[in-house]
Design an enzyme around this catalytic site. Structure first.
Site, PDB file in Angstrom:
ATOM      1  CG  ASP A 239      -1.972   1.063   1.184  1.00 29.65           C
ATOM      2  OD1 ASP A 239      -2.065   1.760   0.158  1.00 29.65           O
ATOM      3  OD2 ASP A 239      -2.714   1.210   2.170  1.00 29.65           O
TER       4      ASP A 239
ATOM      5  CG  ASP B 103      -3.595   5.563  -3.961  1.00 31.49           C
ATOM      6  OD1 ASP B 103      -2.637   5.128  -3.291  1.00 31.49           O
ATOM      7  OD2 ASP B 103      -4.752   5.143  -3.852  1.00 31.49           O
TER       8      ASP B 103
END
Length: 449
Positions: free
Chosen positions: A120, A328
């Site tokens: 992540d 992202d």
């Protein structure tokens, strides 16, 4: 910037299920670098593959994760910038939801134990479930046991990394305990420690991680924890800085191509070539997020400028100028400011000749009926960052989200803007935390070495 329209067949829904399992098939030192394979979560070879799902269901799930992640990222931003929390403090208490966009295989301990964590870029702390476990979610792999490794060392409360984790406390033995919770109510509580961490066959000593004794939430049995790839001090990207020089990159293949994507660290993550464009990383809070500056977007020759609108900015007006969007890897879709999106939609409508129809699910703003024969004539779209003009592939701008229905994969947002992973596919995306920039190189990622 291209000035003429280009045709592209709208890819099947399989294209965009965007979760990957990271495994090492090219591990080892390659001139000081490491390159690992990425496996799409919906590949039949993936442990997360759901054979009962249709391609449309997989894509729908990816969209839902995008909205959930965006909401949680926005909450995190507001908590940090409202004055109610510090960059290194309460941030971890409101992290992104654990939606499993990527899985990363690493090894911890001596002898090494395989850890299958969610990779992540929106999280910093790396942690895994550990023995003894007072409360743990089910996992297929054996729990990590600190008693069976020679290199496990508990972190003391005086260690700098104890405060870097955010919410931490000391016990009677002066051991640094941590507690993290996430936007979907997942959580982990345990002790911070140092261990030998391996990416493939390359070992790194004394890396700080969390040994979780009380963990729960929306985890799959394949997963064992989190691998933090954010920009904060405790992320493995920062901790491995003297080995990898603050550099990592990924090259994501279109998911209808049966070739693995790649993620690289160190020398292998240097993105070079005559067509490389670079944009500055903007240092803002939280330091975990990778902030870029969006200046506009073009449809063919029609360039639309990003215009600050203080009335619409709300709690996000601090990002109206520099650092107004994050990049992202864990968000599928791209979310643009409302005014910029409206201009984009109008410009696309002006040049598209297909029949416009409504999305019956109400997710997308602009959709077209696919012709029985032929393809959508999709105009070139260029995203303008400071110093970097990136043309996104036509195959990523419109997707067949339901049978016979293709929709624009940019969406409007009243606040908080994200450049998602769909529009990063077939681009070698390099993060250089030393030079503080992100490099983009259009690449056939199926041929990436």
């Amino acid at each position: 910037m291209a000035s003429s329209s280009s045709s592209s067949h709208v890819p099947p829904l399989f294209f965009l299920a965007c979760v990957f399992l990271i495994s090492c098939t090219e591990s080892g030192k390659h001139g000081g670098g490491i390159t690992l394979d990425l496996m799409h979560r919906d590949s039949p070879d993936s442990p997360l593959y759901q054979s009962s799902y249709t391609r449309y269901q997989r894509l729908t799930n990816a969209f839902r994760r995008s909205f959930s992640r965006k909401s949680s990222l926005h909450r995190t931003y507001k908590v940090i910038n409202s004055g109610s929390g510090s960059d290194s403090g309460s941030f971890e208490s409101s992290l992104t939801p654990i939606v499993g966009e990527y899985l990363m295989k690493i090894f911890i301990g001596t002898p090494p134990v395989e850890i299958m964590g969610i990779a992540d870029t929106g999280s910093d702390l790396t942690w895994t479930q550990c023995k003894p476990c007072s409360s743990c979610f089910n996992q297929r792999n054996p729990l990590f046991d600190p008693e069976n490794t020679e290199t496990y060392r508990k972190l003391s409360c005086e260690a700098p990394m104890c405060s870097a984790v955010g919410q931490s406390s000391c016990d009677a033995e002066n051991k640094c305990d941590y507690e993290v919770s996430y936007g979907d109510a997942s959580h982990s509580t345990g002790e911070l420690a140092t261990e030998t961490l391996a990416l493939g066959n390359v070992e790194f000593p004394k890396v700080v991680f969390g040994c979780g004794h009380d963990n729960g939430g929306t985890f799959n049995a394949t997963e064992t924890g989190i691998v933090g790839l954010g920009g904060g001090d405790i992320s493995i990207v920062k901790q491995l800085d003297k080995w990898i020089g603050g550099r990592f990159s990924y090259c994501l293949t279109p998911l209808d191509v049966n070739v693995s994507s790649k993620i690289s660290f160190g020398a292998n993550a240097i993105v070079t070539g005559p067509k490389v464009v670079s944009t500055p990383l903007v240092q803002k809070s939280p330091s975990t997020f990778y902030f870029l500056t969006l200046e506009g977007i073009s449809v063919g020759d029609n360039k639309l400028e990003y215009v600050t609108n203080d009335e619409d900015g709300g709690d996000y007006d601090e990002q109206s100028d520099e650092g107004n969007i994050i990049i992202d890897s864990g968000t599928t879709l791209t979310f643009l400011p409302q005014e910029l999106y409206s201009g984009l939609e109008a410009a696309v409508v002006k040049v598209m000749k297909n029949k416009r129809v409504a999305d019956p699910e109400g997710v997308f703003e602009l959709c077209y009926k696919l012709p029985r024969q032929g393809e959508l004539d999709i105009p070139p779209i260029v995203v303008h960052f400071t110093g970097a003009d990136l043309e996104v592939t036509p195959a990523s701008t419109f997707l067949e989200v339901r049978p016979g229905l293709a929709c624009l994969t940019f969406l409007p947002s009243d606040s908080f803007f994200i450049f998602g992973n769909l529009h990063q596919m077939n681009v070698n995306v390099g993060y250089d935390l030393v030079k503080k920039q992100v490099n983009f190189l259009p690449t056939d990622c199926s041929k990436f070495v």
